[in-house]
Design a protein around this motif. Structure first.
Motif, PDB file in Angstrom:
ATOM      1  N   ASP A 177       1.080   2.424   7.799  1.00 35.77           N
ATOM      2  CA  ASP A 177       1.215   2.123   9.159  1.00 35.77           C
ATOM      3  C   ASP A 177       0.158   1.048   9.733  1.00 35.77           C
ATOM      4  N   THR A 178      -1.098   0.833   9.034  1.00 37.19           N
ATOM      5  CA  THR A 178      -2.072  -0.017   9.154  1.00 37.19           C
ATOM      6  C   THR A 178      -1.598  -1.275   8.722  1.00 37.19           C
ATOM      7  N   GLN A 179      -0.855  -1.569   7.522  1.00 37.01           N
ATOM      8  CA  GLN A 179      -0.346  -2.747   7.054  1.00 37.01           C
ATOM      9  C   GLN A 179       0.568  -3.315   8.249  1.00 37.01           C
ATOM     10  N   TRP A 180       1.531  -2.236   8.614  1.00 40.84           N
ATOM     11  CA  TRP A 180       2.768  -2.923   9.413  1.00 40.84           C
ATOM     12  C   TRP A 180       2.124  -3.332  10.647  1.00 40.84           C
ATOM     13  N   LYS A 181       0.948  -2.594  11.378  1.00 41.31           N
ATOM     14  CA  LYS A 181       0.426  -2.959  12.558  1.00 41.31           C
ATOM     15  C   LYS A 181      -0.141  -4.201  12.542  1.00 41.31           C
ATOM     16  N   LEU A 187       0.841  -1.107  -0.035  1.00 40.80           N
ATOM     17  CA  LEU A 187       0.098  -0.040   0.076  1.00 40.80           C
ATOM     18  C   LEU A 187       0.969   1.266  -0.025  1.00 40.80           C
ATOM     19  N   ARG A 188       0.280   2.362  -0.184  1.00 43.64           N
ATOM     20  CA  ARG A 188       1.079   3.790  -0.297  1.00 43.64           C
ATOM     21  C   ARG A 188       0.304   4.525   0.609  1.00 43.64           C
ATOM     22  N   GLY A 189       1.218   5.454   1.076  1.00 42.18           N
ATOM     23  CA  GLY A 189       0.768   6.654   1.974  1.00 42.18           C
ATOM     24  C   GLY A 189       0.801   6.077   3.553  1.00 42.18           C
ATOM     25  N   ARG A 190       1.057   7.134   4.256  1.00 45.07           N
ATOM     26  CA  ARG A 190       1.491   6.968   5.628  1.00 45.07           C
ATOM     27  C   ARG A 190       0.508   6.094   6.432  1.00 45.07           C
TER      28      ARG A 190
END
Ligand code: SF4
Length: 202
Positions: A178-182, A171-174
């Motif tokens: 952030d959601t993907q990492w979490k 995904l792109r965008g902060r």
């Protein structure tokens, strides 16, 4: 580095020379072949890079791999991206007859070597914080703390990357990243809880 100091965060940020300064890594090269499963030949550096030159605190000069001192050519050097540093130059008389000039000068026509050391002098504010970090890193405590990284942080990255499969963000965008990492971190923790119990999740 400045932000860490100002916010009083006890962070450890490695520079790309920290292993070179650590005596424990002095003979590390001898292990390189055995862990190279593809038996890739170790490429030798073609030319000396600034890291092969030694900065002399006492007189602010730089010593080249041939053991000659370079002089300060421009104390206020500004790079193409606005980064500040000190430009050094070798003495023509020494470079001309230097036995290892082929490894130092890219063009046979060059008469002397120039090297720019960015923010390593400790004179500018940025350099001061970098230098403080290097000193902290080179202390016994700094080395001990960083060595724990191998057993704490790195395995987590390796598991998330290799086992769970997040080898890149899709995904792109902060906010989305952030959601993907979490999400992946959560999966990692669930694995830990499933295998070893709640005390192993972090
Ligand atoms: S070419 Fe000049 S700067 Fe480079 S190693 Fe030889 S004497 Fe030193």
């Amino acid at each position: 580095m400045q932000m860490l100091a100002e916010e009083k965060i006890d962070g450890y940020v490695a520079d790309n020379q920290f292993r070179k300064r650590d005596p424990k890594f002095a003979s590390a090269d001898r292990h390189k072949k055995s862990i190279d499963r593809n038996h890739t030949p170790i490429k030798e550096k073609r030319y000396f890079t600034p890291s092969d030159f030694i900065y002399n605190e006492s007189d602010g000069t730089l010593t080249c791999p041939a053991g000659n001192k370079l002089y300060v050519k421009n104390r206020n050097f500004v790079g193409t991206r606005g980064e500040k540093g000190i430009a050094y130059a070798g003495w023509k008389t020494k470079c001309r007859v230097c036995e290892i000039r082929k490894k130092c000068l890219r063009s046979p026509k060059s008469q002397f070597r120039q090297v720019v050391i960015f923010d390593e002098s400790g004179k500018g504010p940025k350099g001061r914080f970098t230098k403080q970090m290097i000193e902290k890193f080179d202390s016994a405590l700094g080395r001990f703390i960083y060595s724990r990284r191998m057993g704490t942080v790195e395995p987590v990255f390796a598991t998330i990357c290799r086992r769970i499969g997040l080898d890149r963000f899709t995904l792109r965008g902060r906010a989305k990243v952030d959601t993907q990492w979490k999400l992946f971190s959560m999966v990692h923790n669930i694995f830990k809880i499933w295998r070893y119990g709640a005390s192993y999740a972090y």
